[in-house]
Scaffold this active site. Structure first.
Site, PDB file in Angstrom:
ATOM      1  N   HIS A  85      -6.624   1.674  -2.507  1.00 36.74           N
ATOM      2  CA  HIS A  85      -5.807   2.111  -1.497  1.00 36.74           C
ATOM      3  C   HIS A  85      -6.511   2.576  -0.033  1.00 36.74           C
ATOM      4  O   HIS A  85      -6.809   3.943  -0.093  1.00 36.74           O
ATOM      5  CB  HIS A  85      -4.888   3.452  -2.057  1.00 36.74           C
ATOM      6  CG  HIS A  85      -3.746   3.524  -1.025  1.00 36.74           C
ATOM      7  ND1 HIS A  85      -2.474   3.869  -1.229  1.00 36.74           N
ATOM      8  CD2 HIS A  85      -3.465   3.789   0.349  1.00 36.74           C
ATOM      9  CE1 HIS A  85      -1.624   4.208  -0.497  1.00 36.74           C
ATOM     10  NE2 HIS A  85      -2.284   3.971   0.608  1.00 36.74           N
ATOM     11  N   GLU A 121      -3.458  -1.793  -1.926  1.00 36.45           N
ATOM     12  CA  GLU A 121      -2.119  -1.206  -1.385  1.00 36.45           C
ATOM     13  C   GLU A 121      -2.279  -0.268  -0.135  1.00 36.45           C
ATOM     14  O   GLU A 121      -3.433   0.315   0.032  1.00 36.45           O
ATOM     15  CB  GLU A 121      -1.599  -0.368  -2.474  1.00 36.45           C
ATOM     16  CG  GLU A 121      -2.313   0.813  -3.091  1.00 36.45           C
ATOM     17  CD  GLU A 121      -1.761   1.737  -4.125  1.00 36.45           C
ATOM     18  OE1 GLU A 121      -0.764   0.988  -5.018  1.00 36.45           O
ATOM     19  OE2 GLU A 121      -1.991   2.956  -4.415  1.00 36.45           O
ATOM     20  N   HIS A 150       2.033   6.202 -10.039  1.00 35.97           N
ATOM     21  CA  HIS A 150       1.908   7.670  -9.491  1.00 35.97           C
ATOM     22  C   HIS A 150       2.041   8.693 -10.691  1.00 35.97           C
ATOM     23  O   HIS A 150       3.392   8.821 -11.227  1.00 35.97           O
ATOM     24  CB  HIS A 150       3.014   8.067  -8.219  1.00 35.97           C
ATOM     25  CG  HIS A 150       2.076   8.802  -7.406  1.00 35.97           C
ATOM     26  ND1 HIS A 150       1.486   8.529  -6.315  1.00 35.97           N
ATOM     27  CD2 HIS A 150       2.215  10.057  -7.204  1.00 35.97           C
ATOM     28  CE1 HIS A 150       1.115   9.676  -5.565  1.00 35.97           C
ATOM     29  NE2 HIS A 150       1.597  10.603  -6.164  1.00 35.97           N
TER      30      HIS A 150
END
EC number: 2.6.99.2
Length: 238
Positions: free
Chosen positions: A43, A70, A191
């Site tokens: 990310h 991401e 998450h």
């Protein structure tokens, strides 16, 4: 079986804290694959505080499993990075500049037209697209009309609620998962999933294709070792 994609942002954070190349991010990614991970997630953020843009190019050359990038597609540099590397999957996250970590999903109703355009941009390049969303059937249903291939459920609320009432915590996610199935969308999640809450989540979420886990997995690896930790996470998904 649900696939495990290991997010290696925290490895990059550790490397960057001292400069140089220790730990070696590319070697760690390859070791994660060797230890059983079925994907690698990164990310990158505009300030490159963990994953650097060059890391993405370096990883793309060697990753043999699924490569998932991401990030915030409202940053043109991110869009260009993804198109230049053509990963197996791009996960679009509505981060704000300077945000420490992702903390909400897309409002797929409000941003419908924008998402249709950006999803089409990546799909035209042959990249599978996943939209990061909250566990709200309405957001999942609206995501389906953007042309996305998958949604990724933001699981912080589940992880927080798990310790109080795991049945209540997982219920909205199961409902959102059913909405995804009815809309013909693939389903990812990520998450704050960890060794304590992952198995229950995977057992109660229909059609779960992939989880992306970084922070908790790397923290566990400090005590348990990286290879052993990856194997333990895989067993939670079996």
């Amino acid at each position: 079986m649900t696939k495990l994609s290991v997010n290696i942002n925290k490895i990059a954070t550790l490397r960057n804290s001292r400069g140089g190349n220790n730990p070696d991010l590319v070697k760690t990614a390859l070791d994660c694959e060797r230890f059983g991970a079925q994907g690698i997630t990164v990310h990158p953020r505009p300030d490159e505080r963990h994953i650097r843009y060059q890391d993405v190019f370096d990883l793309k050359q060697v990753i043999a499993t699924e490569f998932n990038i991401e990030g915030n597609c409202q940053e043109q540099k991110f869009v260009d990075l993804v198109l230049a590397n053509k990963p197996a999957q791009v996960t679009l996250v509505p981060d704000a500049l300077g945000q420490i970590t992702s903390n909400h999903g897309w409002d797929t109703v409000r941003h419908q037209e924008y998402l249709k355009d950006i999803v089409a941009t990546f799909k035209e390049a042959g990249i599978r697209v996943s939209l990061f969303v909250d566990p709200d059937p309405r957001m999942v249903e609206a995501a389906a009309t953007t042309g996305t291939d998958r949604v990724e459920l933001y699981t912080e609320a589940y992880a927080t609620g798990y310790l109080k009432n795991r049945e209540a915590a997982v219920a909205p996610y199961a409902e959102a998962a059913r909405a995804a199935q009815q809309a013909g969308l693939g389903l990812n999640a990520g998450h704050d999933l960890d060794l304590h809450n992952l198995k229950y989540f995977s057992q109660h979420i229909p059609g779960l294709l992939e989880v992306s886990i970084g922070h908790a997995l790397i923290c566990d690896a400090l005590y348990l070792g990286l290879e052993n930790t990856i194997q333990m996470y895989l067993r939670q998904l079996a």
